[in-house]
Design a protein around this motif. Structure first.
Motif, PDB file in Angstrom:
ATOM      1  N   HIS A 294       0.811  -1.223   0.000  1.00 19.56           N
ATOM      2  CA  HIS A 294       0.000   0.000   0.000  1.00 19.56           C
ATOM      3  C   HIS A 294       0.844   1.272   0.000  1.00 19.56           C
ATOM      4  CE1 HIS A 294      -3.216  -2.834   0.758  1.00 19.56           C
ATOM      5  NE2 HIS A 294      -4.031  -1.873   0.371  1.00 19.56           N
ATOM      6  N   THR A 295       2.108   1.170   0.319  1.00 19.54           N
ATOM      7  CA  THR A 295       2.952   2.373   0.335  1.00 19.54           C
ATOM      8  C   THR A 295       3.944   2.378  -0.837  1.00 19.54           C
ATOM      9  OG1 THR A 295       4.431   1.170   1.835  1.00 19.54           O
ATOM     10  CG2 THR A 295       2.854   2.710   2.836  1.00 19.54           C
ATOM     11  N   TYR A 296       3.905   1.327  -1.658  1.00 22.14           N
ATOM     12  CA  TYR A 296       4.930   1.137  -2.679  1.00 22.14           C
ATOM     13  C   TYR A 296       4.850   2.191  -3.808  1.00 22.14           C
ATOM     14  CZ  TYR A 296       7.633  -1.200  -6.318  1.00 22.14           C
ATOM     15  OH  TYR A 296       8.542  -1.484  -7.286  1.00 22.14           O
ATOM     16  N   ASN A 297       3.680   2.372  -4.362  1.00 16.15           N
ATOM     17  CA  ASN A 297       3.578   3.203  -5.572  1.00 16.15           C
ATOM     18  C   ASN A 297       4.126   4.626  -5.403  1.00 16.15           C
ATOM     19  OD1 ASN A 297       2.689   1.293  -7.344  1.00 16.15           O
ATOM     20  ND2 ASN A 297       0.518   1.799  -7.161  1.00 16.15           N
ATOM     21  N   PRO A 298       3.768   5.354  -4.337  1.00 12.30           N
ATOM     22  CA  PRO A 298       4.275   6.728  -4.235  1.00 12.30           C
ATOM     23  C   PRO A 298       5.801   6.799  -4.117  1.00 12.30           C
ATOM     24  CG  PRO A 298       2.458   6.363  -2.702  1.00 12.30           C
ATOM     25  CD  PRO A 298       2.833   5.026  -3.261  1.00 12.30           C
ATOM     26  N   ALA A 299       6.428   5.703  -3.656  1.00  7.68           N
ATOM     27  CA  ALA A 299       7.886   5.715  -3.464  1.00  7.68           C
ATOM     28  C   ALA A 299       8.630   5.126  -4.657  1.00  7.68           C
ATOM     29  CB  ALA A 299       8.231   4.918  -2.206  1.00  7.68           C
ATOM     30  N   ALA A 300       7.906   4.741  -5.696  1.00  8.61           N
ATOM     31  CA  ALA A 300       8.520   3.919  -6.754  1.00  8.61           C
ATOM     32  C   ALA A 300       8.900   4.740  -7.990  1.00  8.61           C
ATOM     33  CB  ALA A 300       7.557   2.788  -7.131  1.00  8.61           C
ATOM     34  N   ARG A 301       9.584   5.865  -7.758  1.00 13.31           N
ATOM     35  CA  ARG A 301       9.910   6.720  -8.915  1.00 13.31           C
ATOM     36  C   ARG A 301      10.892   6.046  -9.871  1.00 13.31           C
ATOM     37  NH1 ARG A 301      11.936  12.124  -6.738  1.00 13.31           N
ATOM     38  NH2 ARG A 301      12.321  12.490  -8.944  1.00 13.31           N
ATOM     39  N   LEU A 302      11.926   5.416  -9.326  1.00 11.81           N
ATOM     40  CA  LEU A 302      12.907   4.735 -10.189  1.00 11.81           C
ATOM     41  C   LEU A 302      12.246   3.583 -10.939  1.00 11.81           C
ATOM     42  CD1 LEU A 302      15.854   4.222 -11.108  1.00 11.81           C
ATOM     43  CD2 LEU A 302      16.059   2.660  -9.169  1.00 11.81           C
ATOM     44  N   GLN A 303      11.407   2.839 -10.220  1.00  9.62           N
ATOM     45  CA  GLN A 303      10.735   1.689 -10.839  1.00  9.62           C
ATOM     46  C   GLN A 303       9.845   2.156 -11.997  1.00  9.62           C
ATOM     47  OE1 GLN A 303      11.159   2.319  -7.659  1.00  9.62           O
ATOM     48  NE2 GLN A 303      11.352   0.457  -6.433  1.00  9.62           N
ATOM     49  N   ARG A 304       9.145   3.280 -11.787  1.00 11.58           N
ATOM     50  CA  ARG A 304       8.290   3.824 -12.847  1.00 11.58           C
ATOM     51  C   ARG A 304       9.122   4.213 -14.066  1.00 11.58           C
ATOM     52  NH1 ARG A 304       3.667   6.428 -10.426  1.00 11.58           N
ATOM     53  NH2 ARG A 304       2.849   4.746  -9.158  1.00 11.58           N
ATOM     54  N   TYR A 305      10.232   4.910 -13.774  1.00 16.72           N
ATOM     55  CA  TYR A 305      11.070   5.398 -14.860  1.00 16.72           C
ATOM     56  C   TYR A 305      11.599   4.229 -15.685  1.00 16.72           C
ATOM     57  CZ  TYR A 305      14.979   7.362 -17.375  1.00 16.72           C
ATOM     58  OH  TYR A 305      15.846   7.694 -18.384  1.00 16.72           O
ATOM     59  N   MET A 306      12.138   3.224 -14.992  1.00 16.05           N
ATOM     60  CA  MET A 306      12.747   2.106 -15.720  1.00 16.05           C
ATOM     61  C   MET A 306      11.692   1.272 -16.439  1.00 16.05           C
ATOM     62  SD  MET A 306      15.910   1.077 -13.242  1.00 16.05           S
ATOM     63  CE  MET A 306      16.578  -0.138 -14.368  1.00 16.05           C
ATOM     64  N   GLY A 307      10.544   1.066 -15.790  1.00 21.30           N
ATOM     65  CA  GLY A 307       9.479   0.292 -16.430  1.00 21.30           C
ATOM     66  C   GLY A 307       8.941   0.989 -17.664  1.00 21.30           C
ATOM     67  N   GLN A 308       8.904   2.326 -17.606  1.00 25.71           N
ATOM     68  CA  GLN A 308       8.392   3.065 -18.769  1.00 25.71           C
ATOM     69  C   GLN A 308       9.337   2.891 -19.970  1.00 25.71           C
ATOM     70  OE1 GLN A 308       5.328   4.589 -18.708  1.00 25.71           O
ATOM     71  NE2 GLN A 308       5.676   4.607 -20.936  1.00 25.71           N
ATOM     72  N   VAL A 309      10.646   2.869 -19.696  1.00 26.71           N
ATOM     73  CA  VAL A 309      11.609   2.638 -20.781  1.00 26.71           C
ATOM     74  C   VAL A 309      11.342   1.277 -21.426  1.00 26.71           C
ATOM     75  CG1 VAL A 309      14.053   2.276 -21.320  1.00 26.71           C
ATOM     76  CG2 VAL A 309      13.379   4.128 -19.781  1.00 26.71           C
ATOM     77  N   LEU A 310      11.125   0.269 -20.595  1.00 21.27           N
ATOM     78  CA  LEU A 310      10.850  -1.087 -21.112  1.00 21.27           C
ATOM     79  C   LEU A 310       9.552  -1.107 -21.921  1.00 21.27           C
ATOM     80  CD1 LEU A 310      11.438  -3.885 -18.440  1.00 21.27           C
ATOM     81  CD2 LEU A 310      12.930  -3.149 -20.287  1.00 21.27           C
ATOM     82  N   LEU A 311       8.531  -0.428 -21.373  1.00 23.47           N
ATOM     83  CA  LEU A 311       7.221  -0.428 -22.034  1.00 23.47           C
ATOM     84  C   LEU A 311       7.319   0.252 -23.404  1.00 23.47           C
ATOM     85  CD1 LEU A 311       4.291  -1.263 -21.468  1.00 23.47           C
ATOM     86  CD2 LEU A 311       3.921   1.012 -20.505  1.00 23.47           C
ATOM     87  N   ASP A 312       8.056   1.369 -23.455  1.00 22.96           N
ATOM     88  CA  ASP A 312       8.222   2.065 -24.742  1.00 22.96           C
ATOM     89  C   ASP A 312       8.944   1.170 -25.741  1.00 22.96           C
ATOM     90  OD1 ASP A 312       6.963   4.226 -23.620  1.00 22.96           O
ATOM     91  OD2 ASP A 312       8.800   5.377 -23.275  1.00 22.96           O
ATOM     92  N   GLN A 313       9.967   0.456 -25.276  1.00 23.06           N
ATOM     93  CA  GLN A 313      10.705  -0.447 -26.175  1.00 23.06           C
ATOM     94  C   GLN A 313       9.779  -1.541 -26.685  1.00 23.06           C
ATOM     95  OE1 GLN A 313      14.118  -1.943 -24.097  1.00 23.06           O
ATOM     96  NE2 GLN A 313      15.259  -0.032 -24.310  1.00 23.06           N
ATOM     97  N   LEU A 314       8.949  -2.042 -25.809  1.00 18.88           N
ATOM     98  CA  LEU A 314       8.028  -3.111 -26.218  1.00 18.88           C
ATOM     99  C   LEU A 314       7.075  -2.599 -27.290  1.00 18.88           C
ATOM    100  CD1 LEU A 314       6.598  -5.820 -25.969  1.00 18.88           C
ATOM    101  CD2 LEU A 314       5.310  -4.903 -24.043  1.00 18.88           C
ATOM    102  N   LYS A 315       6.500  -1.417 -27.052  1.00 19.18           N
ATOM    103  CA  LYS A 315       5.500  -0.912 -27.985  1.00 19.18           C
ATOM    104  C   LYS A 315       6.109  -0.588 -29.337  1.00 19.18           C
ATOM    105  CE  LYS A 315       2.121   0.716 -24.669  1.00 19.18           C
ATOM    106  NZ  LYS A 315       1.543   1.856 -23.955  1.00 19.18           N
ATOM    107  N   GLU A 316       7.364  -0.086 -29.335  1.00 19.69           N
ATOM    108  CA  GLU A 316       8.042   0.210 -30.607  1.00 19.69           C
ATOM    109  C   GLU A 316       8.221  -1.038 -31.457  1.00 19.69           C
ATOM    110  OE1 GLU A 316      11.817   2.049 -29.876  1.00 19.69           O
ATOM    111  OE2 GLU A 316      10.810   3.732 -28.864  1.00 19.69           O
ATOM    112  N   GLY A 317       8.480  -2.156 -30.812  1.00 18.66           N
ATOM    113  CA  GLY A 317       8.826  -3.368 -31.574  1.00 18.66           C
ATOM    114  C   GLY A 317       7.681  -4.344 -31.726  1.00 18.66           C
ATOM    115  N   LEU A 318       6.451  -3.901 -31.466  1.00 23.65           N
ATOM    116  CA  LEU A 318       5.345  -4.856 -31.478  1.00 23.65           C
ATOM    117  C   LEU A 318       4.765  -5.076 -32.868  1.00 23.65           C
ATOM    118  CD1 LEU A 318       2.807  -4.520 -28.538  1.00 23.65           C
ATOM    119  CD2 LEU A 318       4.156  -6.480 -29.244  1.00 23.65           C
ATOM    120  N   HIS A 319       5.484  -5.842 -33.672  1.00 22.85           N
ATOM    121  CA  HIS A 319       4.964  -6.107 -35.008  1.00 22.85           C
ATOM    122  C   HIS A 319       4.694  -7.580 -35.228  1.00 22.85           C
ATOM    123  CE1 HIS A 319       6.013  -2.041 -35.799  1.00 22.85           C
ATOM    124  NE2 HIS A 319       7.292  -2.265 -35.610  1.00 22.85           N
TER     125      HIS A 319
END
Ligand SMILES: C[S@@+](CC[C@H](N)C(=O)[O-])C[C@H]1O[C@@H](n2cnc3c(N)ncnc32)[C@H](O)[C@@H]1O
Length: 195
Positions: free
Chosen positions: A27-52
């Motif tokens: 319950h306290t994880y999300n507000p403290a997870a700035r690094l996790q958000r940043y790194m996960g977003q990089v992965l998500l963008d890479q996934l979406k770019e290559g989704l063919h």
């Protein structure tokens, strides 16, 4: 395939401790997870770019490995045609993730080193900042290879040697003899295991 010497990462806490501690932090994880958000977003963008790639009849099967609060699991589920499974070892994280996300996502309490999924059943494995919590990263990568279909994609982020060195050094001076900061393996060693 390179030869890999097996060593246990005995600096990693036991799985029961990881499951308990992440579960109680859900319950306290999300507000403290700035690094996790940043790194996960990089992965998500890479996934979406290559989704063919073509999807199987069962849709684009995506596995979020170490899904935590489900922040990225929900975003993966919004990819058209996706069928998403979130796997985590912490029951508390899964409870939170289930309540915070739309229905339709499958949630499984399991260990990444022993996935209860069939061979060749997944198109994408997405794993953000989970594998550094495993004593046997090579075993996790072997499980990913086993469940991925031919042509499937593996997107993994992790922390490597050098991370938090300043903090480790400060703790070493303040309290020598005790480990307060997690250790991380070298990039070369991690790449060797991924072969
Ligand atoms: C740093 S959190 C990242 C959560 C999520 N991927 C995110 O980006 O917000 C790591 C997650 O991995 C899970 N985890 C750790 N070891 C695991 C294992 N052996 N198998 C499955 N999940 C594990 C933890 O319970 C925790 O939810």
């Amino acid at each position: 395939m390179g030869s890999v010497t097996t060593d246990t990462h005995d600096w990693v806490p036991p799985k029961s401790t990881i499951a308990r501690d992440f579960g109680s932090a859900s319950h306290t994880y999300n507000p403290a997870a700035r690094l996790q958000r940043y790194m996960g977003q990089v992965l998500l963008d890479q996934l979406k770019e290559g989704l063919h790639q073509a999807q199987g009849a069962d849709g684009l099967q995506i596995l979020d490995l170490g899904s935590g609060t489900g922040w990225f699991t929900g975003q993966l589920a919004s990819i058209p045609g996706s069928q998403v499974t979130g796997v985590d070892i912490a029951a508390g994280m899964l409870r939170y993730a289930r309540s915070a996300n739309p229905s339709g996502i499958r949630w499984i309490e399991a260990d990444a080193e022993a996935l209860p999924l069939p061979d060749n059943s997944v198109d994408v494995v997405f794993s953000n900042l989970m594998i550094q919590w495993c004593r046997d990263p090579a075993g996790v990568l072997a499980e990913c290879r086993r469940v991925l279909r031919p042509g499937g994609r593996l997107l993994v982020s992790t922390l490597l040697e050098g991370t938090l060195d300043e903090l480790r050094e400060a703790w070493h001076r303040a309290d020598p003899g005790h480990q307060h900061v997690n250790r991380f393996e070298s990039e070369a060693r991690f790449r060797e295991q991924a072969l």
